[in-house]
Motif scaffolding. Structure first.
Motif, PDB file in Angstrom:
ATOM      1  N   ARG A   1      85.752 -56.341  -5.556  1.00 28.16           N
ATOM      2  CA  ARG A   1      85.901 -57.094  -4.094  1.00 28.16           C
ATOM      3  C   ARG A   1      87.522 -57.881  -4.212  1.00 28.16           C
ATOM      4  NH1 ARG A   1      81.355 -57.709  -1.294  1.00 28.16           N
ATOM      5  NH2 ARG A   1      80.195 -55.991  -1.734  1.00 28.16           N
ATOM      6  N   LEU A   2      87.746 -58.608  -5.377  1.00 28.82           N
ATOM      7  CA  LEU A   2      89.019 -59.150  -5.131  1.00 28.82           C
ATOM      8  C   LEU A   2      90.167 -57.994  -5.222  1.00 28.82           C
ATOM      9  CD1 LEU A   2      88.458 -62.040  -7.893  1.00 28.82           C
ATOM     10  CD2 LEU A   2      88.761 -62.152  -5.414  1.00 28.82           C
ATOM     11  N   ILE A   3      90.275 -57.164  -5.997  1.00 32.35           N
ATOM     12  CA  ILE A   3      91.132 -56.284  -6.225  1.00 32.35           C
ATOM     13  C   ILE A   3      91.456 -55.225  -4.906  1.00 32.35           C
ATOM     14  CG2 ILE A   3      91.918 -53.807  -7.112  1.00 32.35           C
ATOM     15  CD1 ILE A   3      90.763 -54.828  -9.791  1.00 32.35           C
TER      16      ILE A   3
ATOM     17  N   ALA B   1      77.501 -69.154 -18.908  1.00 33.56           N
ATOM     18  CA  ALA B   1      79.099 -68.810 -18.944  1.00 33.56           C
ATOM     19  C   ALA B   1      79.530 -69.448 -17.561  1.00 33.56           C
ATOM     20  CB  ALA B   1      79.030 -67.355 -19.386  1.00 33.56           C
ATOM     21  N   LEU B   2      80.992 -69.585 -17.665  1.00 36.69           N
ATOM     22  CA  LEU B   2      81.619 -69.693 -16.341  1.00 36.69           C
ATOM     23  C   LEU B   2      82.854 -68.928 -16.544  1.00 36.69           C
ATOM     24  CD1 LEU B   2      82.207 -72.681 -14.364  1.00 36.69           C
ATOM     25  CD2 LEU B   2      84.199 -72.094 -15.385  1.00 36.69           C
ATOM     26  N   LEU B   3      83.229 -68.326 -15.373  1.00 40.56           N
ATOM     27  CA  LEU B   3      84.256 -67.428 -15.227  1.00 40.56           C
ATOM     28  C   LEU B   3      85.704 -68.330 -14.569  1.00 40.56           C
ATOM     29  CD1 LEU B   3      86.061 -64.723 -15.092  1.00 40.56           C
ATOM     30  CD2 LEU B   3      84.747 -64.320 -13.024  1.00 40.56           C
ATOM     31  N   ILE B   4      86.689 -68.206 -15.181  1.00 34.85           N
ATOM     32  CA  ILE B   4      87.983 -68.724 -14.621  1.00 34.85           C
ATOM     33  C   ILE B   4      88.958 -67.677 -14.463  1.00 34.85           C
ATOM     34  CG2 ILE B   4      89.997 -70.396 -14.906  1.00 34.85           C
ATOM     35  CD1 ILE B   4      87.890 -71.921 -16.998  1.00 34.85           C
ATOM     36  N   LEU B   5      89.319 -67.393 -13.190  1.00 34.53           N
ATOM     37  CA  LEU B   5      90.183 -66.525 -12.972  1.00 34.53           C
ATOM     38  C   LEU B   5      91.617 -66.850 -12.109  1.00 34.53           C
ATOM     39  CD1 LEU B   5      89.168 -62.785 -12.096  1.00 34.53           C
ATOM     40  CD2 LEU B   5      90.879 -64.040 -10.554  1.00 34.53           C
ATOM     41  N   GLY B   6      92.644 -66.608 -13.006  1.00 35.01           N
ATOM     42  CA  GLY B   6      93.934 -67.042 -12.120  1.00 35.01           C
ATOM     43  C   GLY B   6      94.974 -66.994 -13.284  1.00 35.01           C
ATOM     44  N   GLU B   7      96.097 -67.147 -12.905  1.00 30.84           N
ATOM     45  CA  GLU B   7      97.359 -67.070 -13.671  1.00 30.84           C
ATOM     46  C   GLU B   7      97.051 -68.077 -15.057  1.00 30.84           C
ATOM     47  OE1 GLU B   7      97.533 -66.814 -10.647  1.00 30.84           O
ATOM     48  OE2 GLU B   7      98.341 -64.683 -10.310  1.00 30.84           O
TER      49      GLU B   7
ATOM     50  N   SER C   1      95.679 -59.022  -7.852  1.00 28.46           N
ATOM     51  CA  SER C   1      96.521 -58.300  -8.912  1.00 28.46           C
ATOM     52  C   SER C   1      95.295 -57.747  -9.871  1.00 28.46           C
ATOM     53  CB  SER C   1      97.726 -58.721  -9.246  1.00 28.46           C
ATOM     54  OG  SER C   1      98.128 -57.924 -10.733  1.00 28.46           O
ATOM     55  N   ALA C   2      95.341 -56.610 -10.337  1.00 18.49           N
ATOM     56  CA  ALA C   2      94.520 -56.053 -11.429  1.00 18.49           C
ATOM     57  C   ALA C   2      94.789 -56.735 -12.597  1.00 18.49           C
ATOM     58  CB  ALA C   2      94.486 -54.447 -11.413  1.00 18.49           C
ATOM     59  N   ASP C   3      96.170 -57.387 -12.844  1.00 23.39           N
ATOM     60  CA  ASP C   3      96.576 -57.844 -13.867  1.00 23.39           C
ATOM     61  C   ASP C   3      96.404 -59.391 -14.170  1.00 23.39           C
ATOM     62  OD1 ASP C   3      97.617 -55.599 -14.793  1.00 23.39           O
ATOM     63  OD2 ASP C   3      99.353 -55.496 -13.996  1.00 23.39           O
ATOM     64  N   THR C   4      95.571 -60.012 -13.150  1.00 20.14           N
ATOM     65  CA  THR C   4      95.442 -61.509 -13.011  1.00 20.14           C
ATOM     66  C   THR C   4      94.634 -61.641 -14.143  1.00 20.14           C
ATOM     67  OG1 THR C   4      95.098 -61.307 -10.600  1.00 20.14           O
ATOM     68  CG2 THR C   4      94.348 -63.214 -11.637  1.00 20.14           C
ATOM     69  N   PRO C   5      94.863 -62.824 -15.010  1.00 24.42           N
ATOM     70  CA  PRO C   5      94.221 -63.123 -16.256  1.00 24.42           C
ATOM     71  C   PRO C   5      92.904 -63.785 -15.923  1.00 24.42           C
ATOM     72  CG  PRO C   5      96.273 -64.024 -16.431  1.00 24.42           C
ATOM     73  CD  PRO C   5      96.030 -63.709 -14.865  1.00 24.42           C
TER      74      PRO C   5
ATOM     75  N   THR D   1      92.458 -59.148 -18.564  1.00 30.05           N
ATOM     76  CA  THR D   1      92.601 -59.242 -17.169  1.00 30.05           C
ATOM     77  C   THR D   1      91.639 -58.773 -16.175  1.00 30.05           C
ATOM     78  OG1 THR D   1      93.284 -56.769 -17.492  1.00 30.05           O
ATOM     79  CG2 THR D   1      95.146 -58.436 -17.843  1.00 30.05           C
ATOM     80  N   LEU D   2      91.906 -59.261 -14.905  1.00 28.70           N
ATOM     81  CA  LEU D   2      90.808 -58.843 -13.960  1.00 28.70           C
ATOM     82  C   LEU D   2      90.291 -57.466 -13.916  1.00 28.70           C
ATOM     83  CD1 LEU D   2      89.053 -59.558 -11.448  1.00 28.70           C
ATOM     84  CD2 LEU D   2      91.080 -59.122 -10.215  1.00 28.70           C
ATOM     85  N   ALA D   3      91.080 -56.254 -14.231  1.00 28.55           N
ATOM     86  CA  ALA D   3      90.641 -54.986 -14.259  1.00 28.55           C
ATOM     87  C   ALA D   3      89.614 -54.689 -15.438  1.00 28.55           C
ATOM     88  CB  ALA D   3      91.957 -54.174 -14.606  1.00 28.55           C
ATOM     89  N   GLN D   4      89.872 -55.388 -16.488  1.00 29.50           N
ATOM     90  CA  GLN D   4      88.810 -55.097 -17.436  1.00 29.50           C
ATOM     91  C   GLN D   4      87.808 -56.283 -17.884  1.00 29.50           C
ATOM     92  OE1 GLN D   4      91.912 -55.966 -20.522  1.00 29.50           O
ATOM     93  NE2 GLN D   4      92.441 -53.923 -21.214  1.00 29.50           N
ATOM     94  N   LEU D   5      87.425 -56.918 -16.574  1.00 27.32           N
ATOM     95  CA  LEU D   5      86.561 -58.079 -16.622  1.00 27.32           C
ATOM     96  C   LEU D   5      85.230 -57.782 -17.211  1.00 27.32           C
ATOM     97  CD1 LEU D   5      85.415 -61.172 -16.324  1.00 27.32           C
ATOM     98  CD2 LEU D   5      85.570 -60.674 -13.642  1.00 27.32           C
ATOM     99  N   PRO D   6      84.442 -56.794 -16.279  1.00 24.08           N
ATOM    100  CA  PRO D   6      83.216 -56.440 -16.792  1.00 24.08           C
ATOM    101  C   PRO D   6      82.978 -55.825 -18.157  1.00 24.08           C
ATOM    102  CG  PRO D   6      83.787 -55.044 -14.782  1.00 24.08           C
ATOM    103  CD  PRO D   6      84.963 -55.931 -14.999  1.00 24.08           C
TER     104      PRO D   6
END
Length: 473
Positions: free
Chosen positions: A390-392, A436-442, A397-401, A419-424
């Motif tokens: 959904r985010l992509i 677990a908690l997900l933190i997404l962003g630069e 960006s797929a490269d978002t850490p 990176t976001l592309a590799q998350l799952p």
């Protein structure tokens, strides 16, 4: 345990300086000390001559244990100490072997004494110098007047019990007494004034116990992150309704005689039914005059249904208060070395939960996909593919850490980054589990550099079978 050794026979095997220190402590506790050793140092020999202790002038004989309550092995001969420990074990006697925790069945703690009041500190024999260090710190923090206070309460114990036979009323009396002028006057050396204040407190009419509820945030798991107010309320609670993920270490801080009721919501269960049960228990125990703590992981007002519970309490006219806790996003980010905001990378942070009351997809994905903001997902490890896709799809960006923090702030904390592309794929490769908690962003990239708690963050290529995963490259 504290042993009553008054006029009880205790054996000390050994006649040197170490044995002398143990003899002095045992005599101070009122024990009838028997020392067994072929030879004695002068100070111990003088005690024998004075008739203060008994001497068995021979090598150790297991028969010495036949009529003693406790034995201390304090020789410099390891074989003798082992023999003492083995003989005590066969007789089911407690034995302390000086400087040998493995042979000992009982440890002698470092103690802080204020009259009848004793604080004992033990490391189980493993780190005696640490116990002594803590004792020295407590010596400076615990006022000498506590001894006189303990003596006063001991002398007056039966009067207090007769005046307040109900344990709840008696507890209320003690809370008022210990927070009132009696301890203050004892600290000032005003013993007569303290006794007058005690008599006045004893004569007062106790308020009728009224039930109340405190909504307390337990934080993410580390008991050191519990607030001082939260600790105080836990120690006043009669009943504690706690979530499944509240750590054992936090629960251990509660009052020992409080009733603990787990009301956690299981994965796949009927959450609405569980929440209704929680509401019913809160009302039931508060109406029974109990002080209830509703203990929630993190902060009760951040995805904790705290608002719903207060609405129920308000509707039933039940008194309540809220003690905030450190929410998981703040704590997990801090323990992973991730600043949620940063002047160069993120000017805002969003706390996001996966689902609303009726399920579906309530998330504003276009808003979340905007750059220069940090997203903290309180959704464990479920739906990671959905988050990525959904985010992509909405422009992130797929490269978002990202940084995925498992068991944040706890001893078993793990941080997985990528990176976001590799998350799952990364989460699956490392078998990340809830909580677990997900933190997404630069800012999540900081975890690789600024981590300070637990092991270093793991990447996709660090997974044991990463080479066999087609998408690992």
């Amino acid at each position: 345990m504290f042993l009553d050794l008054q006029d009880r026979r205790v054996l000390v095997v050994g006649g040197g300086a170490v044995a002398r220190r143990k003899i002095e402590a045992l005599r101070a506790a009122g024990a009838r000390v028997v020392v067994g050793a072929p030879e004695l140092e002068p100070a111990i020999a003088q005690r024998v001559d004075d008739g203060d202790i008994e001497h068995l002038a021979a090598s150790f004989d297991p028969a010495w244990l036949d009529d003693v309550w406790l034995v201390v092995a304090a020789t410099d001969d390891a074989a003798v100490n082992r023999a003492v420990a083995a003989a005590a074990e066969s007789r089911r006697l407690w034995a302390n072997v000086v400087d040998d925790a493995e042979l000992s069945s009982v440890q002698v703690p470092s103690r802080v004494e204020r009259g009848r009041l004793q604080v004992a500190i033990s490391s189980g024999g493993g780190a005696p110098m640490l116990a002594r260090h803590l004792r020295e710190r407590l010596e400076t923090q615990l006022d000498e007047s506590l001894g006189e206070l303990a003596e006063l309460l001991t002398v007056q114990r039966e009067r207090i019990r007769r005046r307040w036979p109900d344990i709840g009323a008696r507890r209320t009396f003690f809370e008022r007494l210990l927070a009132g002028p009696v301890p203050q006057r004892l600290r000032r050396g005003d013993s007569a004034g303290a006794r007058r204040a005690f008599e006045q407190a004893l004569a007062e009419t106790a308020p009728v116990p009224t039930g109340s509820v405190a909504l307390v945030g337990a934080g993410p798991g580390d008991p050191g992150l519990l607030t001082l107010r939260g600790l105080r309320v836990l120690n006043e609670a009669d009943v504690i309704l706690h979530d499944r993920l509240v750590s054992r270490e936090v629960l251990a801080l509660a009052r020992r005689d409080a009733e603990l009721i787990e009301v956690g919501k299981k994965v796949g269960g009927n959450h609405d039914a569980t929440q209704s049960r929680i509401h019913a228990l809160l009302v039931e125990h508060a109406r029974a005059g109990k002080r209830v703590v509703r203990l929630k992981g993190g902060d009760p007002f951040v995805f904790g249904r705290g608002g719903e519970e207060l609405e129920v309490l308000h509707a039933h006219g039940i008194d309540f208060e809220v003690v905030p806790g450190i929410t998981a996003a703040v704590a997990c980010a801090a323990y992973a070395g991730v600043p949620l905001t940063h002047r160069d990378h993120a000017q805002s942070v969003r706390f996001v939960t996966a689902l609303g009351r009726d399920g579906g997809d309530p998330i504003d994905w276009p808003a979340l996909a905007q750059e220069r903001q940090t997203l903290a997902f309180y959704m464990g490890v479920s739906g990671l593919e959905r988050v990525r896709d959904r985010l992509i799809a909405h422009g992130r960006s797929a490269d978002t850490p990202f940084a995925l923090v498992e068991n944040g702030t706890r001893a078993r904390q793990r941080v997985v980054v990528g990176t976001l592309a590799q998350l799952p794929q990364t989460a699956a490769a490392h078998a990340v589990q809830a909580p677990a908690l997900l933190i997404l962003g630069e800012v999540a990239a900081s975890a690789s550099v600024l981590h300070w708690f637990g092991p270093a963050p793991l990447r996709l290529e660090d997974a044991p079978d990463a080479a066999a995963i087609p998408w690992a490259a």
